[in-house]
Design a protein around this motif. Structure first.
Motif, short mmCIF file in Angstrom:
data_model
loop_
_atom_site.label_atom_id
_atom_site.label_comp_id
_atom_site.label_asym_id
_atom_site.label_seq_id
_atom_site.Cartn_x
_atom_site.Cartn_y
_atom_site.Cartn_z
N ASP A 54 44.49 42.86 34.88
CA ASP A 54 43.16 43.00 35.45
C ASP A 54 42.74 41.68 36.09
N ASN A 73 26.15 45.48 31.77
CA ASN A 73 26.31 46.79 32.40
C ASN A 73 24.98 47.53 32.48
N MET A 94 30.73 37.75 37.93
CA MET A 94 31.88 38.62 38.18
C MET A 94 31.55 40.11 38.10
N PRO A 95 30.82 40.59 37.09
CA PRO A 95 30.55 42.04 37.03
C PRO A 95 29.83 42.57 38.27
N LYS A 113 24.69 36.50 30.81
CA LYS A 113 25.56 37.55 30.29
C LYS A 113 24.77 38.72 29.72
N THR A 134 43.66 35.28 38.13
CA THR A 134 42.32 34.95 37.61
C THR A 134 41.42 34.48 38.75
N HIS A 183 41.82 37.74 31.77
CA HIS A 183 42.68 37.95 30.61
C HIS A 183 44.16 37.76 30.95
N ILE A 215 32.33 42.42 41.39
CA ILE A 215 33.34 43.49 41.38
C ILE A 215 32.72 44.82 41.79
N LYS A 218 39.82 40.06 35.22
CA LYS A 218 38.68 39.63 34.42
C LYS A 218 38.97 38.43 33.53
N LYS A 222 42.94 44.12 43.83
CA LYS A 222 43.74 43.16 43.05
C LYS A 222 44.77 42.47 43.94
N ILE A 266 34.44 31.17 33.03
CA ILE A 266 34.64 32.28 33.95
C ILE A 266 33.34 32.55 34.72
#
Length: 500
Positions: free
Chosen positions: A423, A140, A444-445, A134, A432, A427, A448, A425, A358, A440
Protein backbone atom coordinates in the motif's frame (compact mmCIF):
# COMPACT_ATOMS: atom_id res chain seq x y z
CA UNK A 1 24.39 26.75 -11.40
CA UNK A 2 22.77 29.47 -9.37
CA UNK A 3 24.48 28.36 -6.19
CA UNK A 4 27.92 27.84 -7.78
CA UNK A 5 28.59 31.57 -8.00
CA UNK A 6 27.76 31.89 -4.30
CA UNK A 7 30.37 29.24 -3.52
CA UNK A 8 33.08 30.93 -5.54
CA UNK A 9 32.41 34.33 -3.96
CA UNK A 10 32.45 33.05 -0.40
CA UNK A 11 34.94 30.21 -0.40
CA UNK A 12 37.89 32.41 0.66
CA UNK A 13 35.84 33.81 3.54
CA UNK A 14 35.16 30.33 4.79
CA UNK A 15 38.73 29.19 4.46
CA UNK A 16 39.77 32.04 6.74
CA UNK A 17 36.81 31.62 9.10
CA UNK A 18 37.35 27.90 9.57
CA UNK A 19 41.09 28.34 10.04
CA UNK A 20 40.60 31.00 12.72
CA UNK A 21 37.86 28.98 14.47
CA UNK A 22 39.98 25.84 14.58
CA UNK A 23 42.99 27.76 15.90
CA UNK A 24 40.95 29.47 18.64
CA UNK A 25 39.05 26.41 19.84
CA UNK A 26 41.74 23.86 19.17
CA UNK A 27 38.89 21.42 18.67
CA UNK A 28 39.12 18.26 16.64
CA UNK A 29 36.18 16.60 14.99
CA UNK A 30 35.18 13.19 16.33
CA UNK A 31 35.97 10.24 14.10
CA UNK A 32 32.88 8.30 13.05
CA UNK A 33 32.54 5.24 10.93
CA UNK A 34 30.36 7.07 8.45
CA UNK A 35 28.71 5.25 5.56
CA UNK A 36 30.76 5.23 2.33
CA UNK A 37 30.41 8.10 -0.10
CA UNK A 38 32.15 10.22 -2.70
CA UNK A 39 35.32 12.03 -1.66
CA UNK A 40 34.47 15.61 -0.58
CA UNK A 41 36.26 18.65 -1.98
CA UNK A 42 37.74 21.16 0.47
CA UNK A 43 35.20 23.58 1.97
CA UNK A 44 32.30 22.80 -0.39
CA UNK A 45 32.37 19.04 0.09
CA UNK A 46 30.06 17.19 -2.32
CA UNK A 47 27.76 20.10 -3.20
CA UNK A 48 28.68 19.97 -6.89
CA UNK A 49 27.62 16.31 -6.98
CA UNK A 50 23.97 17.32 -6.47
CA UNK A 51 23.55 18.80 -9.93
CA UNK A 52 20.31 20.30 -11.17
CA UNK A 53 18.31 17.17 -10.29
CA UNK A 54 19.60 15.88 -6.94
CA UNK A 55 17.22 12.89 -6.82
CA UNK A 56 18.80 11.49 -10.00
CA UNK A 57 22.38 12.46 -9.10
CA UNK A 58 22.09 10.80 -5.69
CA UNK A 59 20.54 7.67 -7.25
CA UNK A 60 23.60 7.33 -9.53
CA UNK A 61 25.98 7.81 -6.60
CA UNK A 62 24.11 5.15 -4.59
CA UNK A 63 24.83 2.60 -7.33
CA UNK A 64 28.53 3.16 -6.63
CA UNK A 65 28.57 3.69 -2.86
CA UNK A 66 25.60 1.66 -1.67
CA UNK A 67 22.08 2.03 -0.19
CA UNK A 68 23.34 4.00 2.83
CA UNK A 69 25.73 6.74 1.79
CA UNK A 70 27.29 9.81 3.35
CA UNK A 71 28.05 13.15 1.75
CA UNK A 72 29.47 16.38 3.04
CA UNK A 73 27.35 19.27 1.81
CA UNK A 74 29.33 22.28 2.92
CA UNK A 75 29.44 21.94 6.70
CA UNK A 76 26.52 19.51 6.89
CA UNK A 77 26.94 15.74 7.17
CA UNK A 78 24.21 14.20 5.03
CA UNK A 79 23.12 10.56 5.00
CA UNK A 80 21.32 9.33 1.87
CA UNK A 81 19.08 6.25 2.04
CA UNK A 82 18.29 4.42 -1.21
CA UNK A 83 16.85 1.00 -0.36
CA UNK A 84 13.68 -0.25 1.38
CA UNK A 85 15.68 -2.06 4.10
CA UNK A 86 17.62 1.09 4.99
CA UNK A 87 14.43 3.19 4.76
CA UNK A 88 12.80 0.87 7.29
CA UNK A 89 15.75 1.44 9.64
CA UNK A 90 15.19 5.21 9.44
CA UNK A 91 11.39 5.37 9.32
CA UNK A 92 10.60 2.55 11.77
CA UNK A 93 13.47 1.03 13.76
CA UNK A 94 15.17 4.34 14.64
CA UNK A 95 12.16 6.59 14.10
CA UNK A 96 12.40 8.02 17.64
CA UNK A 97 16.04 9.03 17.18
CA UNK A 98 15.76 10.31 13.60
CA UNK A 99 12.42 12.10 13.61
CA UNK A 100 13.31 15.76 14.00
CA UNK A 101 13.34 18.06 11.00
CA UNK A 102 15.98 20.04 9.21
CA UNK A 103 14.69 23.62 9.11
CA UNK A 104 15.39 25.08 5.66
CA UNK A 105 16.52 28.70 5.75
CA UNK A 106 13.84 29.24 3.10
CA UNK A 107 11.10 28.71 5.71
CA UNK A 108 12.50 30.95 8.44
CA UNK A 109 9.98 33.61 7.48
CA UNK A 110 6.78 34.72 9.22
CA UNK A 111 7.67 32.18 11.96
CA UNK A 112 6.41 29.37 9.72
CA UNK A 113 9.21 27.07 10.86
CA UNK A 114 8.04 27.51 14.46
CA UNK A 115 4.38 26.77 13.76
CA UNK A 116 4.30 24.42 10.76
CA UNK A 117 3.49 20.91 11.95
CA UNK A 118 5.69 19.61 9.14
CA UNK A 119 8.85 21.25 10.49
CA UNK A 120 8.24 21.57 14.22
CA UNK A 121 10.55 19.52 16.46
CA UNK A 122 9.09 16.61 18.38
CA UNK A 123 7.55 18.30 21.42
CA UNK A 124 4.32 18.42 23.46
CA UNK A 125 3.04 21.14 21.08
CA UNK A 126 3.77 18.98 18.03
CA UNK A 127 2.12 15.93 19.61
CA UNK A 128 -1.01 17.90 20.45
CA UNK A 129 -1.30 19.35 16.94
CA UNK A 130 -0.70 15.92 15.44
CA UNK A 131 -3.47 14.45 17.59
CA UNK A 132 -5.85 17.23 16.54
CA UNK A 133 -5.09 16.59 12.86
CA UNK A 134 -5.47 12.81 13.11
CA UNK A 135 -8.54 12.70 15.34
CA UNK A 136 -10.44 15.85 14.34
CA UNK A 137 -9.44 16.86 10.80
CA UNK A 138 -8.42 13.80 8.81
CA UNK A 139 -10.36 10.99 10.46
CA UNK A 140 -12.65 8.94 8.22
CA UNK A 141 -15.66 10.35 10.05
CA UNK A 142 -14.62 13.96 9.39
CA UNK A 143 -13.79 13.31 5.74
CA UNK A 144 -17.04 11.42 5.16
CA UNK A 145 -18.89 14.51 6.38
CA UNK A 146 -17.28 16.72 3.72
CA UNK A 147 -17.38 14.37 0.73
CA UNK A 148 -20.48 16.08 -0.75
CA UNK A 149 -18.41 19.25 -1.13
CA UNK A 150 -15.72 17.40 -3.06
CA UNK A 151 -18.32 15.69 -5.25
CA UNK A 152 -19.82 19.07 -6.18
CA UNK A 153 -16.40 20.51 -7.10
CA UNK A 154 -15.77 17.44 -9.28
CA UNK A 155 -19.05 17.99 -11.11
CA UNK A 156 -18.04 21.58 -11.79
CA UNK A 157 -14.69 20.42 -13.18
CA UNK A 158 -16.32 17.90 -15.51
CA UNK A 159 -18.76 20.55 -16.76
CA UNK A 160 -15.92 23.03 -17.36
CA UNK A 161 -13.85 20.46 -19.27
CA UNK A 162 -16.92 19.47 -21.29
CA UNK A 163 -17.42 23.09 -22.33
CA UNK A 164 -13.80 23.29 -23.42
CA UNK A 165 -14.25 20.13 -25.47
CA UNK A 166 -17.38 21.47 -27.20
CA UNK A 167 -15.47 24.63 -28.09
CA UNK A 168 -12.53 22.61 -29.41
CA UNK A 169 -10.22 24.17 -26.84
CA UNK A 170 -7.03 22.57 -25.62
CA UNK A 171 -7.08 21.92 -21.86
CA UNK A 172 -4.01 22.56 -19.74
CA UNK A 173 -4.63 19.70 -17.33
CA UNK A 174 -2.47 21.10 -14.52
CA UNK A 175 -4.11 24.51 -14.54
CA UNK A 176 -7.70 23.36 -14.78
CA UNK A 177 -7.36 20.66 -12.12
CA UNK A 178 -5.48 23.00 -9.77
CA UNK A 179 -8.55 25.20 -9.52
CA UNK A 180 -10.63 22.18 -8.53
CA UNK A 181 -8.02 20.81 -6.11
CA UNK A 182 -7.69 24.12 -4.29
CA UNK A 183 -11.45 24.67 -4.12
CA UNK A 184 -11.97 21.11 -2.88
CA UNK A 185 -9.51 21.83 -0.10
CA UNK A 186 -10.81 25.32 0.64
CA UNK A 187 -14.38 24.00 0.90
CA UNK A 188 -13.22 21.21 3.19
CA UNK A 189 -11.40 23.71 5.41
CA UNK A 190 -13.34 26.99 5.00
CA UNK A 191 -16.61 26.09 3.20
CA UNK A 192 -15.78 28.58 0.42
CA UNK A 193 -14.21 28.59 -3.02
CA UNK A 194 -10.78 30.13 -2.64
CA UNK A 195 -10.52 30.89 -6.36
CA UNK A 196 -13.29 31.69 -8.82
CA UNK A 197 -11.52 31.65 -12.17
CA UNK A 198 -8.64 29.92 -13.88
CA UNK A 199 -6.82 33.25 -13.84
CA UNK A 200 -6.90 33.64 -10.07
CA UNK A 201 -6.17 29.91 -9.70
CA UNK A 202 -3.12 30.38 -11.89
CA UNK A 203 -1.82 33.19 -9.67
CA UNK A 204 -2.22 31.07 -6.54
CA UNK A 205 -0.64 28.05 -8.23
CA UNK A 206 2.32 30.15 -9.31
CA UNK A 207 2.80 31.21 -5.68
CA UNK A 208 2.64 27.61 -4.43
CA UNK A 209 4.93 26.29 -7.18
CA UNK A 210 7.50 29.00 -6.53
CA UNK A 211 7.39 28.27 -2.80
CA UNK A 212 7.89 24.51 -3.27
CA UNK A 213 10.62 24.95 -5.87
CA UNK A 214 12.60 27.46 -3.80
CA UNK A 215 12.23 25.43 -0.61
CA UNK A 216 13.51 22.27 -2.31
CA UNK A 217 16.43 23.61 -4.30
CA UNK A 218 20.01 23.39 -2.93
CA UNK A 219 20.63 26.48 -0.79
CA UNK A 220 24.06 27.69 0.27
CA UNK A 221 22.57 29.10 3.46
CA UNK A 222 21.61 25.56 4.51
CA UNK A 223 25.06 24.15 3.78
CA UNK A 224 26.94 26.98 5.52
CA UNK A 225 24.96 28.15 8.60
CA UNK A 226 26.91 31.42 8.82
CA UNK A 227 25.25 32.44 5.54
CA UNK A 228 21.68 32.13 6.82
CA UNK A 229 21.45 35.84 7.56
CA UNK A 230 22.93 36.83 4.20
CA UNK A 231 20.49 34.86 2.01
CA UNK A 232 23.01 34.71 -0.88
CA UNK A 233 20.56 33.18 -3.40
CA UNK A 234 17.59 35.33 -2.40
CA UNK A 235 15.52 32.23 -1.60
CA UNK A 236 14.40 33.39 1.84
CA UNK A 237 13.36 36.77 0.45
CA UNK A 238 11.24 35.20 -2.29
CA UNK A 239 9.64 32.78 0.16
CA UNK A 240 8.86 35.62 2.54
CA UNK A 241 6.75 37.17 -0.20
CA UNK A 242 5.06 33.87 -1.18
CA UNK A 243 4.26 32.78 2.38
CA UNK A 244 3.20 36.28 3.36
CA UNK A 245 0.75 36.32 0.45
CA UNK A 246 -0.73 32.96 1.50
CA UNK A 247 -0.99 34.00 5.14
CA UNK A 248 -2.80 37.18 4.11
CA UNK A 249 -5.36 35.29 2.01
CA UNK A 250 -5.98 32.41 4.40
CA UNK A 251 -5.73 34.59 7.51
CA UNK A 252 -8.43 36.83 6.05
CA UNK A 253 -10.82 33.88 5.81
CA UNK A 254 -10.06 32.91 9.41
CA UNK A 255 -10.62 36.46 10.66
CA UNK A 256 -13.95 36.67 8.84
CA UNK A 257 -15.14 33.48 10.52
CA UNK A 258 -13.98 34.60 13.97
CA UNK A 259 -15.93 37.85 13.58
CA UNK A 260 -18.99 35.97 12.34
CA UNK A 261 -18.89 33.67 15.35
CA UNK A 262 -18.61 36.67 17.67
CA UNK A 263 -21.64 38.31 16.07
CA UNK A 264 -23.87 35.24 15.80
CA UNK A 265 -22.66 33.33 18.83
CA UNK A 266 -22.70 30.06 16.88
CA UNK A 267 -21.26 28.48 13.73
CA UNK A 268 -23.26 26.01 11.63
CA UNK A 269 -20.42 25.30 9.19
CA UNK A 270 -19.33 21.67 9.46
CA UNK A 271 -15.80 22.28 8.22
CA UNK A 272 -12.25 22.02 9.52
CA UNK A 273 -12.08 25.69 10.45
CA UNK A 274 -15.10 25.36 12.71
CA UNK A 275 -13.51 22.33 14.37
CA UNK A 276 -10.24 24.19 14.96
CA UNK A 277 -11.95 27.31 16.33
CA UNK A 278 -14.01 25.15 18.67
CA UNK A 279 -10.82 23.60 19.96
CA UNK A 280 -9.30 27.06 20.43
CA UNK A 281 -12.47 28.23 22.20
CA UNK A 282 -12.03 25.37 24.64
CA UNK A 283 -8.94 27.15 26.01
CA UNK A 284 -6.52 24.97 24.08
CA UNK A 285 -3.32 26.96 24.38
CA UNK A 286 -1.80 25.24 21.33
CA UNK A 287 -4.55 26.35 18.94
CA UNK A 288 -5.46 29.95 18.13
CA UNK A 289 -6.23 31.91 14.93
CA UNK A 290 -2.52 32.53 14.24
CA UNK A 291 -1.73 28.82 14.66
CA UNK A 292 -4.66 27.94 12.41
CA UNK A 293 -3.28 30.31 9.77
CA UNK A 294 0.12 28.60 9.75
CA UNK A 295 -1.52 25.17 9.67
CA UNK A 296 -3.63 26.31 6.71
CA UNK A 297 -0.56 27.48 4.79
CA UNK A 298 1.01 24.07 5.32
CA UNK A 299 -2.13 22.29 4.12
CA UNK A 300 -2.54 24.41 0.99
CA UNK A 301 1.16 24.33 0.07
CA UNK A 302 1.35 20.56 0.51
CA UNK A 303 -2.08 19.57 -0.74
CA UNK A 304 -2.78 21.43 -3.96
CA UNK A 305 -0.05 21.40 -6.60
CA UNK A 306 1.06 17.95 -5.40
CA UNK A 307 -2.41 16.69 -6.36
CA UNK A 308 -2.37 18.26 -9.82
CA UNK A 309 1.21 17.15 -10.52
CA UNK A 310 0.31 13.55 -9.68
CA UNK A 311 -2.73 13.78 -11.98
CA UNK A 312 -0.52 15.06 -14.81
CA UNK A 313 1.99 12.24 -14.35
CA UNK A 314 -0.77 9.61 -14.22
CA UNK A 315 -2.48 10.88 -17.38
CA UNK A 316 0.86 11.13 -19.20
CA UNK A 317 1.71 7.53 -18.34
CA UNK A 318 -1.75 6.25 -19.28
CA UNK A 319 -1.71 8.03 -22.64
CA UNK A 320 1.66 6.44 -23.35
CA UNK A 321 0.30 3.01 -22.36
CA UNK A 322 -2.90 2.28 -24.26
CA UNK A 323 -3.30 -1.15 -22.66
CA UNK A 324 -3.30 0.32 -19.13
CA UNK A 325 -5.73 3.06 -20.17
CA UNK A 326 -8.05 0.49 -21.74
CA UNK A 327 -8.00 -1.68 -18.59
CA UNK A 328 -8.78 1.12 -16.17
CA UNK A 329 -11.60 2.40 -18.39
CA UNK A 330 -13.04 -1.09 -18.72
CA UNK A 331 -12.94 -1.63 -14.96
CA UNK A 332 -14.87 1.58 -14.25
CA UNK A 333 -17.39 0.91 -17.03
CA UNK A 334 -18.17 -2.49 -15.51
CA UNK A 335 -18.26 -1.36 -11.87
CA UNK A 336 -19.84 2.11 -11.92
CA UNK A 337 -20.94 2.68 -15.51
CA UNK A 338 -19.43 4.56 -18.45
CA UNK A 339 -19.31 8.34 -18.23
CA UNK A 340 -20.18 8.59 -14.52
CA UNK A 341 -18.33 10.43 -11.79
CA UNK A 342 -16.33 8.22 -9.48
CA UNK A 343 -17.57 8.38 -5.90
CA UNK A 344 -15.21 8.05 -2.94
CA UNK A 345 -17.17 4.96 -1.90
CA UNK A 346 -16.47 3.33 -5.29
CA UNK A 347 -12.68 3.18 -4.90
CA UNK A 348 -12.58 -0.04 -2.85
CA UNK A 349 -14.19 -1.82 -5.83
CA UNK A 350 -11.68 -0.42 -8.36
CA UNK A 351 -8.41 -2.33 -7.78
CA UNK A 352 -6.90 -1.44 -11.16
CA UNK A 353 -7.48 2.28 -10.57
CA UNK A 354 -5.72 1.85 -7.23
CA UNK A 355 -2.87 0.09 -9.01
CA UNK A 356 -2.55 2.96 -11.52
CA UNK A 357 -2.11 5.48 -8.72
CA UNK A 358 0.41 3.28 -6.88
CA UNK A 359 2.43 2.84 -10.06
CA UNK A 360 2.35 6.60 -10.65
CA UNK A 361 3.69 7.18 -7.13
CA UNK A 362 6.41 4.58 -7.72
CA UNK A 363 7.77 6.32 -10.81
CA UNK A 364 6.88 9.90 -9.89
CA UNK A 365 6.84 10.26 -6.07
CA UNK A 366 5.26 13.39 -4.62
CA UNK A 367 8.40 14.33 -2.68
CA UNK A 368 11.38 12.57 -4.31
CA UNK A 369 13.72 12.87 -1.29
CA UNK A 370 10.91 12.96 1.28
CA UNK A 371 11.06 15.80 3.80
CA UNK A 372 14.62 15.75 5.24
CA UNK A 373 15.00 14.39 8.75
CA UNK A 374 17.56 15.36 11.38
CA UNK A 375 19.21 12.98 13.85
CA UNK A 376 18.21 13.81 17.44
CA UNK A 377 21.07 11.63 18.66
CA UNK A 378 23.86 9.46 17.31
CA UNK A 379 22.66 6.04 16.10
CA UNK A 380 24.18 3.07 14.33
CA UNK A 381 22.69 1.45 11.24
CA UNK A 382 24.24 -1.57 9.55
CA UNK A 383 27.54 -0.94 11.28
CA UNK A 384 27.70 2.71 10.22
CA UNK A 385 27.28 5.78 12.39
CA UNK A 386 24.70 8.48 11.77
CA UNK A 387 25.98 11.32 13.96
CA UNK A 388 23.76 13.64 15.96
CA UNK A 389 22.48 16.59 13.88
CA UNK A 390 23.15 14.83 10.57
CA UNK A 391 20.62 15.39 7.78
CA UNK A 392 18.91 12.23 6.49
CA UNK A 393 17.48 12.05 2.97
CA UNK A 394 15.34 9.09 1.90
CA UNK A 395 15.55 8.88 -1.89
CA UNK A 396 12.07 7.58 -2.70
CA UNK A 397 12.67 8.26 -6.41
CA UNK A 398 15.71 5.95 -6.44
CA UNK A 399 13.84 3.16 -4.63
CA UNK A 400 10.96 3.37 -7.09
CA UNK A 401 13.34 2.68 -9.99
CA UNK A 402 15.60 0.15 -8.30
CA UNK A 403 15.81 -2.95 -10.51
CA UNK A 404 16.69 -5.13 -7.49
CA UNK A 405 13.35 -4.15 -5.92
CA UNK A 406 11.08 -3.95 -8.96
CA UNK A 407 10.96 -6.10 -12.08
CA UNK A 408 11.17 -3.96 -15.23
CA UNK A 409 11.62 -0.98 -12.95
CA UNK A 410 11.46 1.67 -15.69
CA UNK A 411 8.24 0.27 -17.18
CA UNK A 412 4.84 1.71 -16.24
CA UNK A 413 2.93 -1.44 -15.31
CA UNK A 414 0.01 -1.15 -12.86
CA UNK A 415 -0.36 -4.94 -13.05
CA UNK A 416 2.52 -5.29 -10.58
CA UNK A 417 0.18 -3.99 -7.84
CA UNK A 418 -2.95 -5.98 -8.76
CA UNK A 419 -3.42 -8.51 -5.98
CA UNK A 420 -0.41 -7.10 -4.14
CA UNK A 421 -0.54 -6.23 -0.43
CA UNK A 422 1.76 -3.22 -0.95
CA UNK A 423 0.00 0.00 0.00
CA UNK A 424 0.99 3.68 0.02
CA UNK A 425 0.26 4.34 3.68
CA UNK A 426 3.78 4.05 5.08
CA UNK A 427 3.78 0.33 5.89
CA UNK A 428 5.82 -0.87 2.91
CA UNK A 429 9.15 0.89 2.64
CA UNK A 430 9.69 0.36 -1.08
CA UNK A 431 6.71 2.69 -1.66
CA UNK A 432 6.27 5.50 0.87
CA UNK A 433 5.21 8.58 -1.12
CA UNK A 434 3.74 10.14 2.03
CA UNK A 435 6.69 9.22 4.24
CA UNK A 436 6.47 6.90 7.23
CA UNK A 437 6.68 6.64 10.98
CA UNK A 438 5.56 9.47 13.23
CA UNK A 439 6.42 11.99 10.49
CA UNK A 440 4.07 10.52 7.90
CA UNK A 441 2.04 13.17 6.06
CA UNK A 442 -1.04 13.82 8.21
CA UNK A 443 -3.08 14.98 5.20
CA UNK A 444 -2.59 11.63 3.43
CA UNK A 445 -6.20 10.41 3.94
CA UNK A 446 -7.62 13.53 2.26
CA UNK A 447 -5.00 13.50 -0.51
CA UNK A 448 -5.72 9.86 -1.37
CA UNK A 449 -9.48 10.43 -1.49
CA UNK A 450 -9.06 13.49 -3.68
CA UNK A 451 -6.68 11.78 -6.11
CA UNK A 452 -8.89 8.73 -6.64
CA UNK A 453 -11.97 10.91 -7.10
CA UNK A 454 -10.31 13.22 -9.62
CA UNK A 455 -8.22 10.70 -11.56
CA UNK A 456 -11.05 8.19 -11.83
CA UNK A 457 -13.57 10.79 -12.97
CA UNK A 458 -11.22 12.31 -15.55
CA UNK A 459 -10.64 8.86 -17.06
CA UNK A 460 -14.25 7.66 -16.89
CA UNK A 461 -15.93 10.84 -18.10
CA UNK A 462 -13.66 11.72 -21.03
CA UNK A 463 -11.60 10.34 -23.85
CA UNK A 464 -8.40 12.35 -24.20
CA UNK A 465 -6.07 13.02 -27.10
CA UNK A 466 -3.01 15.15 -27.63
CA UNK A 467 -3.00 18.44 -29.46
CA UNK A 468 -3.30 18.10 -33.23
CA UNK A 469 -0.14 16.85 -34.86
CA UNK A 470 1.34 15.33 -31.69
CA UNK A 471 1.80 11.64 -30.94
CA UNK A 472 2.52 9.76 -27.73
CA UNK A 473 6.22 9.89 -28.61
CA UNK A 474 6.00 13.67 -28.25
CA UNK A 475 4.99 13.51 -24.57
CA UNK A 476 7.85 15.03 -22.60
CA UNK A 477 8.45 12.99 -19.42
CA UNK A 478 11.20 15.20 -17.97
CA UNK A 479 10.70 16.39 -14.42
CA UNK A 480 11.52 19.62 -12.61
CA UNK A 481 13.08 19.29 -9.18
CA UNK A 482 11.91 21.09 -6.08
CA UNK A 483 10.52 19.99 -2.75
CA UNK A 484 8.00 18.19 -4.99
CA UNK A 485 8.50 16.60 -8.41
CA UNK A 486 6.53 18.27 -11.20
CA UNK A 487 6.38 17.75 -14.96
CA UNK A 488 8.74 20.08 -16.76
CA UNK A 489 6.20 20.47 -19.58
CA UNK A 490 2.44 20.73 -18.94
CA UNK A 491 -0.06 18.18 -20.22
CA UNK A 492 -2.14 19.91 -22.90
CA UNK A 493 -5.00 17.70 -24.04
CA UNK A 494 -8.23 17.77 -26.03
CA UNK A 495 -11.19 16.16 -24.19
CA UNK A 496 -14.21 14.37 -25.61
CA UNK A 497 -17.09 13.78 -23.18
CA UNK A 498 -18.27 10.20 -22.80
CA UNK A 499 -22.05 9.77 -22.67
CA UNK A 500 -23.59 7.84 -19.78
Amino acid sequence: MEYLSSILLLVLTFILTQAVYSRITGSTKPKYKLPPGPYPLPIIGNILSLGQKPHKSLAKLAKVHGPIMSLKLGQVTTIVISSPDMAKEVLLTHDNSLSNRVIPQALEVHDLHKHSITFQPISPLWRNLRKICKDQLFSNKSLDTSQDLRREKMRELVDEIHCCGLAGEVVDLGKITFKTAINMLSNTVFSVDLVHSQGSAGDFRETVMRLLEDTGKPNMADFFPALRRLDPQGIKSRNSFSIGKMLEILGGLIDQRVKLRQLQGFDNNMDMLNTLLNIAHGNNQDMNPAEIGHLSVTLFAAGTDTITSTLEWAMAELLRNENAMSKVKQEMEQIIGKGKLVEESDVARLPYLQAVLKETFRLHPLVPLLIPRKANETVEISGYTIPKDATILVNQWAMGRNSSVWENAELFSPERFVGSEIDIKGHHYQLTPFGGGRRICLGMPLAIRTLYLMLGSLINCFNWRLEDGLTIDDIDMEDKFGLTLVKAQPMRLIPHKISN
